[in-house]
Scaffold this motif. Structure first.
Motif, PDB file in Angstrom:
ATOM      1  N   ASN A 253       0.825  -1.207   0.000  1.00  0.00           N
ATOM      2  CA  ASN A 253       0.000   0.000   0.000  1.00  0.00           C
ATOM      3  C   ASN A 253       0.849   1.242   0.000  1.00  0.00           C
ATOM      4  OD1 ASN A 253      -2.477  -1.483   0.271  1.00  0.00           O
ATOM      5  ND2 ASN A 253      -1.842  -1.883   2.385  1.00  0.00           N
ATOM      6  N   LYS A 254       0.245   2.338  -0.431  1.00  0.00           N
ATOM      7  CA  LYS A 254       0.933   3.626  -0.362  1.00  0.00           C
ATOM      8  C   LYS A 254       1.212   3.958   1.094  1.00  0.00           C
ATOM      9  CE  LYS A 254      -1.181   5.469  -4.526  1.00  0.00           C
ATOM     10  NZ  LYS A 254      -2.217   6.337  -5.055  1.00  0.00           N
TER      11      LYS A 254
ATOM     12  N   ARG B 298       8.575   6.746   3.188  1.00  0.00           N
ATOM     13  CA  ARG B 298       7.281   6.134   3.493  1.00  0.00           C
ATOM     14  C   ARG B 298       6.291   7.216   3.938  1.00  0.00           C
ATOM     15  NH1 ARG B 298       6.552   3.218   9.176  1.00  0.00           N
ATOM     16  NH2 ARG B 298       6.536   5.430   9.760  1.00  0.00           N
TER      17      ARG B 298
ATOM     18  N   ALA C 206       5.219   3.745  -1.399  1.00  0.00           N
ATOM     19  CA  ALA C 206       5.186   2.357  -0.937  1.00  0.00           C
ATOM     20  C   ALA C 206       6.593   1.796  -1.049  1.00  0.00           C
ATOM     21  CB  ALA C 206       4.231   1.552  -1.795  1.00  0.00           C
TER      22      ALA C 206
END
Lengths: 379, 522
Positions: free
Chosen positions: B284-285, B450, B455
């Motif tokens: 996920n982002k 992050r 990601a």
């Protein structure tokens, strides 16, 4: 006995050693060819002595007298031009770690097809006859280099082997052509084509000499290659796949396209060299177009550090070696092979001296160490 | 020293100068009989040089070595072995196409190597005695890294070993294998063999070693008893400052998928590779996904498929609205992907090229080109930005990549990728063999990336690192991916058993028994 020999061996091995340098020496990168030239001259002097000649006279005959007049200097350019063109192309390949040994074959195919084209159009009276012949020759060299490129890219074939083999194929095609279809019908059955007329002959750029436009092609190629290799992203990518193919793949460079690019350019330049020979100083298609220019260009490329400017200087030196070989034969009655011997020595010494770029020779004092050994064993 | 029994090995005033650096400067080391002695230090601190001097690979410029109290010179590894010194290098020297016995025979004197059957028996005896079972007739290419390491150790044990030097032996092992190795080493030490243990992992040194010598910039910066010294103190002796060790970063949860692998399968490319079996994952982002596993369990294959160095057939890799399967690395970069490979020299960087050109290597989309022509100034500036922001120690942007220490080059490569503002960064072993200071810089940069919404996938063997920086962790074993779970609430043992191929907790009993049986058989 064996102990003694071991001791001697140890002594010998440990007294000289090669030690890697922390950084490659830039000085020696450029000094190495000079060193190789000096060593070649020294060895040459010994060879003259062995042949019963005065070494100084020998060296003078080889390296000074060929260029002691303006005609000689022009001849130097005539001989350097084809090697310059080939070596520029080879340098592009070698930067990319593509071991094209086939400049000779590409040159011969350029000469063969260029001569065929010249014969087809020379009586047409068109202003573009010469251009057509030159383009045909370059294209033939390009196609001849396409073969090893396809084989390498799609069949994983080693280009060293394929290009060498194709040199012989090209030579035999040339011999077949001058003995067969391209033989001059009015030539008393000599294996030669008809003489070219002015419409398909390269213009002379220095009056009363044989110096022709081919040298200009070489110099143009030199400048173009210089820009390509040092200023463009394609040149950078060629360098990367040459130095470290896995880094190139990681970065996403298209290795196959780069292989095509380098080999085809080299083929076209060698082909141009070939057609410039037949439309220039030779003036017709003969069996002996090249005294090994394509092979000598390999030495030229390395002697010139794969750099276009260095290659230009190296091609002049190699041309001088060719002229010296002929002069030695004429003036001193030495075999023509001496010229080839000089070429070989030059490459040999260059490869040897290149070791010093990455390594330095270290002379150790071994006396203390060997004396300490028995003491430690006794303890 | 004052003890009546002389030390097994003692060196004093060891100095070794290489053309550019003083690798060892007046180094002293003292190892008692039966002592497990740790040698600590950052990359480039001079550990390797000292080891090589002790094993006779290199000779010191000055200095003296005493063996059992007697002065000796060790001019060659043969002489070292004669004295009873054995060494296990980080990179094994084994022929994969030969059997265990044949490999060991190669290193023995001719008269001992002649009778292979007898040698095989001895190998079996010694290996079982020390709790490191290997089958002498197995071909090396069929063995795991842990088993290969055993061969190297057994090779040393077959001679009359009195000092065993181990260079970062645990970097290639699972936690369980490490435990087993330590057990064997303790047994060996109890029998009077001295051990010199080189490691970066401070807690391992704490649990195993009796004494530690810390090197810094080629000199001894301290000696300590690791059992009573805190890892914090040892780390500061190594790096010379109070470096925060094991700094914890806030964990995040995110649910906006960026990259999805759907039942990714891939055949191995070379006979010793690993097939990837049915790998599905989502990253996920704004999160870091850690992928644990012992090297050689499919990490390389996975990385190549993610980077595009290898293409996959079908529709298995989804990235935003794109299918990546048939896109080459350059096309993936254009979509905002960046990759840091495990090899720094030779894939991540061209060794003979300067840092500026190595910046261009993958940074060519950062305005470094003008219609296919190089913009030299911009190229230098890009490299300089990386050097500044990631405190890369280098004389200039022209310095060749191979002249940098491993940690500095790694900072440069990671910096080069991060400064391209990737949406997805895939990172293999980001701090492998990197000193504590550099590792901290790298970790902080990854966390900052992050937090900016990218990601990140980190593939690493270092569990401490994964626990420290990842938000979710999974493990690869023989080409299969374990379940992926949030780090919060996950323990080391759980990931350890994933790394051993036990993915299902309820099933863990029978599977592990099976494995034990397998081990006993081998």
């Amino acid at each position: 006995m064996s102990l003694l020999s071991q001791c001697l061996q140890n002594q010998w091995l440990s007294s000289f050693s090669l030690e890697p340098r922390p950084q490659e020496s830039q000085l020696l990168r450029y000094l190495s060819p000079v060193l190789a030239i000096v060593l070649t001259l020294l060895s040459g002097a010994l060879i003259f002595l062995w042949q019963g000649q005065d070494p100084l006279i020998g060296l003078h005959t080889f390296f000074i007298s060929p260029i002691s007049d303006s005609y000689g200097l022009a001849e130097l350019g005539v001989k350097a031009a084809p090697m310059l063109l080939c070596a520029i192309g080879l340098a592009i390949c070698y930067r990319a770690n593509i071991w094209n040994i086939g400049a000779e074959g590409q040159l011969l195919m350029g000469a063969l097809v260029g001569a065929w084209a010249a014969l087809q159009v020379m009586d047409s009276g068109s202003r573009f006859s010469l251009t057509f012949a030159l383009l045909a020759g370059s294209f033939a060299g390009l196609l001849w280099a396409l073969i090893p490129a396809v084989l390498r890219n799609h069949f994983n074939t080693n280009e060293i082997l394929t290009t060498i083999m194709l040199n012989y194929v090209a030579l035999n095609l040339l011999l077949w052509a001058v003995h067969g279809p391209l033989k001059d019908p009015n030539g008393f059955n000599f294996p030669e084509s008809a003489l070219f007329n002015d419409s398909v002959t390269l213009p002379i750029i220095l009056e009363d000499t044989r110096l022709h436009l081919g040298l200009m092609f070489g110099l143009l190629a030199m400048v173009a290659a210089w820009v390509l290799l040092s200023r463009t992203f394609i040149g950078f990518q060629l360098k990367v796949i040459g130095m470290d193919a896995s880094a190139g793949r990681f970065a996403g460079y298209k290795e196959k396209k780069l292989v095509y690019f380098a080999l085809l350019i080299c083929g076209a330049l060698a082909g141009l060299a070939g057609v410039s020979e037949v439309t220039g100083p030779i003036g017709q298609l003969v069996p002996s177009i090249s005294p090994g220019y394509g092979y000598a260009a390999i030495i030229v490329a390395f002697l010139g550090r794969l750099h276009p400017v260095g290659i230009t200087l190296a091609s002049l030196l190699m041309a001088l070696v060719y002229m010296g070989g002929e002069m030695g034969q004429i003036d001193l009655g030495l075999p023509l092979a001496i010229g080839s011997l000089f070429q070989g020595m030059l490459l040999f010494y260059l490869l040897a001296c290149d070791v010093l770029i990455g390594y330095r020779v270290r002379i150790k004092k071994t006396v203390a160490a060997t004396a300490a050994m028995p003491a430690s064993e006794g303890a | 020293m004052a003890s009546p029994e002389p030390s097994r090995i003692r060196c004093q005033g060891i100095t070794k100068t290489y053309p550019a650096v003083v690798a060892n400067d007046n180094v002293c080391l003292d190892i008692k009989a039966g002592e497990i002695h740790a040698l600590l230090g950052e990359n480039g601190a001079g550990k390797s040089t000292l080891m090589k001097i002790l094993y006779g690979v290199t000779r010191p410029d000055t200095g003296q070595i005493w063996w059992d109290g007697k002065p000796v010179t060790i001019p060659s590894p043969a002489k070292a072995r004669e004295l009873g010194i054995g060494m296990v290098f980080q990179h094994f020297s084994l022929f994969e196409t030969l059997t265990v016995t044949e490999n060991i025979a190669l290193g023995l004197p001719a008269k001992e190597a002649r009778n292979l059957k007898q040698l095989a028996r001895r190998i079996q005896q010694v290996s079982e005695y020390y709790g490191m079972p290997v089958d002498p007739d197995r071909y090396v290419h069929t063995l795991s890294t842990g088993e290969r390491q055993r061969i190297e150790i057994i090779r040393c044990l077959l001679q009359n070993i009195r000092l065993l030097i181990l260079d970062e032996p645990t970097s290639v092992l699972t936690p369980q294998e490490v435990e087993r190795l330590f057990h064997s080493l303790r047994q060996l030490a109890d029998e009077g063999c001295s051990i010199l243990f080189i490691s970066h992992k401070l807690h391992e040194v704490q649990t195993l070693c009796h004494q530690a010598t810390v090197l810094r910039h080629g000199t001894v910066s301290g000696d300590c008893d690791p059992r009573t010294t805190s890892t914090q103190d040892m780390a500061s002796m190594m790096v010379g400052s109070q470096t925060t060790l094991g700094q914890s970063y806030p964990k995040v949860q995110s649910s906006e998928p960026l990259l999805t692998l759907q039942n990714l399968v891939a055949q191995r490319e070379d006979p010793f590779g690993t097939d990837l079996k049915d790998i599905s994952l989502t990253v996920n982002k704004g999160e870091i996904l850690g992928i644990a596993g012992v090297a050689g369990n499919g990490q390389q294959e996975l990385l190549k498929l993610l980077s595009g160095e290898r293409l996959s057939s079908g529709e298995m890799i989804h990235y935003q609205n794109n299918k990546l399967d048939r896109l080459n690395p350059a096309a993936r970069r254009k979509l905002g992907m960046a990759v840091v490979p495990e090899e720094r020299l030779g894939r991540g960087a061209v060794p003979e090229m300067g840092l500026n050109e190595n910046g261009l290597l993958t940074g060519f989309l950062e305005g470094l080109l003008n219609r296919g022509m190089l913009r030299r100034k911009a190229i230098d500036n890009f490299a300089e930005r990386v050097i500044d922001e990631f405190t890369v120690k280098t004389p200039s942007v022209n310095a060749q990549a191979h002249s940098l220490s491993g940690g500095n080059l790694q900072k440069f490569i990671i910096g080069r990728e991060i400064l391209q503002n990737p949406k997805l960064l895939v990172c293999a072993s980001p701090t492998w063999g990197v000193d504590v200071g550099a590792a901290n810089t790298i970790h902080k940069a990854l966390i900052a990336l992050r937090d900016s919404g990218a990601a990140i996938i980190v593939i690493s063997e270092d569990l401490d690192e994964l626990f420290q920086i990842s938000d979710r962790i999974g493990a690869l074993c023989e080409g299969e991916l374990s379940p992926i779970k949030p780090v919060t609430g996950l323990n080391l043992e759980q990931v350890g058993s994933w790394m051993a191929g036990v993915f299902n907790e309820t099933e863990s009993q029978p599977r592990s028994k099976e494995q034990q049986q397998e081990l006993a058989l081998s």
